[in-house]
Design a protein around this motif. Structure first.
Motif, PDB file in Angstrom:
ATOM      1  N   PHE A  38       0.830  -1.207   0.000  1.00  0.00           N
ATOM      2  CA  PHE A  38       0.000   0.000   0.000  1.00  0.00           C
ATOM      3  C   PHE A  38       0.863   1.257   0.000  1.00  0.00           C
ATOM      4  CE2 PHE A  38      -2.559  -3.338   1.985  1.00  0.00           C
ATOM      5  CZ  PHE A  38      -3.677  -3.300   1.168  1.00  0.00           C
ATOM      6  N   GLU A  39       0.346   2.291  -0.644  1.00  0.00           N
ATOM      7  CA  GLU A  39       1.078   3.545  -0.760  1.00  0.00           C
ATOM      8  C   GLU A  39       0.103   4.684  -1.035  1.00  0.00           C
ATOM      9  OE1 GLU A  39       4.993   5.185  -3.257  1.00  0.00           O
ATOM     10  OE2 GLU A  39       4.090   3.248  -3.745  1.00  0.00           O
ATOM     11  N   VAL A  40       0.446   5.869  -0.565  1.00  0.00           N
ATOM     12  CA  VAL A  40      -0.355   7.061  -0.850  1.00  0.00           C
ATOM     13  C   VAL A  40       0.519   8.037  -1.629  1.00  0.00           C
ATOM     14  CG1 VAL A  40      -1.582   9.048   0.093  1.00  0.00           C
ATOM     15  CG2 VAL A  40      -1.826   6.814   1.188  1.00  0.00           C
ATOM     16  N   LYS A  41       0.036   8.473  -2.794  1.00  0.00           N
ATOM     17  CA  LYS A  41       0.796   9.398  -3.634  1.00  0.00           C
ATOM     18  C   LYS A  41      -0.031  10.627  -3.972  1.00  0.00           C
ATOM     19  CE  LYS A  41       3.672   5.948  -6.057  1.00  0.00           C
ATOM     20  NZ  LYS A  41       4.043   5.426  -7.398  1.00  0.00           N
ATOM     21  N   LYS A  42       0.654  11.674  -4.347  1.00  0.00           N
ATOM     22  CA  LYS A  42      -0.021  12.902  -4.758  1.00  0.00           C
ATOM     23  C   LYS A  42      -0.682  12.691  -6.124  1.00  0.00           C
ATOM     24  CE  LYS A  42       0.783  17.743  -5.941  1.00  0.00           C
ATOM     25  NZ  LYS A  42       1.799  18.809  -6.170  1.00  0.00           N
ATOM     26  N   LEU A  43      -1.921  13.106  -6.253  1.00  0.00           N
ATOM     27  CA  LEU A  43      -2.647  12.999  -7.517  1.00  0.00           C
ATOM     28  C   LEU A  43      -2.160  14.105  -8.450  1.00  0.00           C
ATOM     29  CD1 LEU A  43      -6.473  12.398  -7.904  1.00  0.00           C
ATOM     30  CD2 LEU A  43      -5.205  13.911  -9.422  1.00  0.00           C
TER      31      LEU A  43
END
Length: 262
Positions: free
Chosen positions: A3-8
């Motif tokens: 899992f990872e969160v990135k800038k859109l």
């Protein structure tokens, strides 16, 4: 699944945005057909600083944020489990519009909760939670520039003219260095000096979501006092505490049950 969160950033991609009103069952087909999954910035509460002007106000803010993030985690967990049964393009990456404007690290915490719950076996989750909590607390310190080190001196020692280059670390700690400590000791990460606490910068193991989720109250309470130990020793101590607590409960229940069988 990692899992990872990135800038859109790529607005040409067909995203399915998740917010508090998202009904995964009703939107199942849309989610499966989406090219990527995004999460609403406000749904992650990324725009709120988690510290007030006093210890009391900070505790209230963090308690509310902890409950909210655990709620978001449960929401996302349902979606992930649903998508694992389909042919969706979801690869574990969540995109957030305006991520560079965040005021806290709830994005990291969501990754920590999902990863610990879905990618680790039950006996591995305690250690994983401790590691993620340490990373989270470090990043919270950094994003708010709490200790504000300059020339190896923290803000407290600079303002009070104290000649010390290791912050609040005591000289007898064998891991002390004149730089950011690389040891993931949960107790040390949770500790904040009175100077910072008076300004609202305070941490509690009871309001760090990944600890709240995977450590019981007694383990979280005891985690405050395991100072100056390696990550490995910290985790061993917490496991010992868990085993002793379970043993105590078994003995207690056994003693209470005896009169019913006599």
């Amino acid at each position: 699944m990692k899992f990872e969160v990135k800038k859109l950033e790529d607005k040409k991609v067909k995203y399915f945005e998740i917010n508090e009103k998202t009904d995964f069952k009703a939107s199942r087909q849309e989610i499966v057909e989406a090219e990527a999954i995004s999460i609403d910035f406000d749904y992650l509460n990324l725009g709120e600083k988690l510290y007030g002007n006093s210890r009391k106000s900070s505790k209230l803010i963090q308690k509310k944020n902890c409950a909210h993030i655990i709620k978001v985690f449960k929401h996302l967990k349902k979606m992930v489990k649903m998508l694992k049964k389909t042919d969706s393009k979801f690869d574990g990456v969540f995109y957030v519009k305006g991520l560079d404007k965040k005021k806290n690290n709830n994005d990291l915490m969501i990754v920590a909760l999902l990863d610990t719950a879905l990618n680790f076996k039950p006996h591995e989750r305690l250690g994983s939670a401790v590691n993620y909590a340490c990373d989270y607390l470090d990043k919270e310190n950094t994003i708010n520039n709490m200790c504000d080190f300059k020339d190896n001196k923290c803000i407290k020692h600079r303002e009070k003219k104290i000649d010390k280059a290791t912050g609040c670390c005591p000289p007898f700690c064998k891991y002390t260095e004149c730089k950011t400590c690389t040891v993931k000791n949960l107790s040390c990460k949770l500790f904040m000096c009175d100077y910072l606490e008076d300004r609202g910068y305070i941490f509690s193991p009871h309001t760090v979501p990944v600890l709240k989720r995977h450590l019981n109250w007694f383990e979280r309470f005891m985690s405050i006092g395991l100072l100056f130990k390696t990550t490995k020793k910290t985790i061993k101590c917490l496991w010992a505490i868990r085993i002793l607590l379970v043993a105590y409960l078994i003995v207690f229940v056994g003693l209470v049950s005896i009169p019913f069988f006599v």
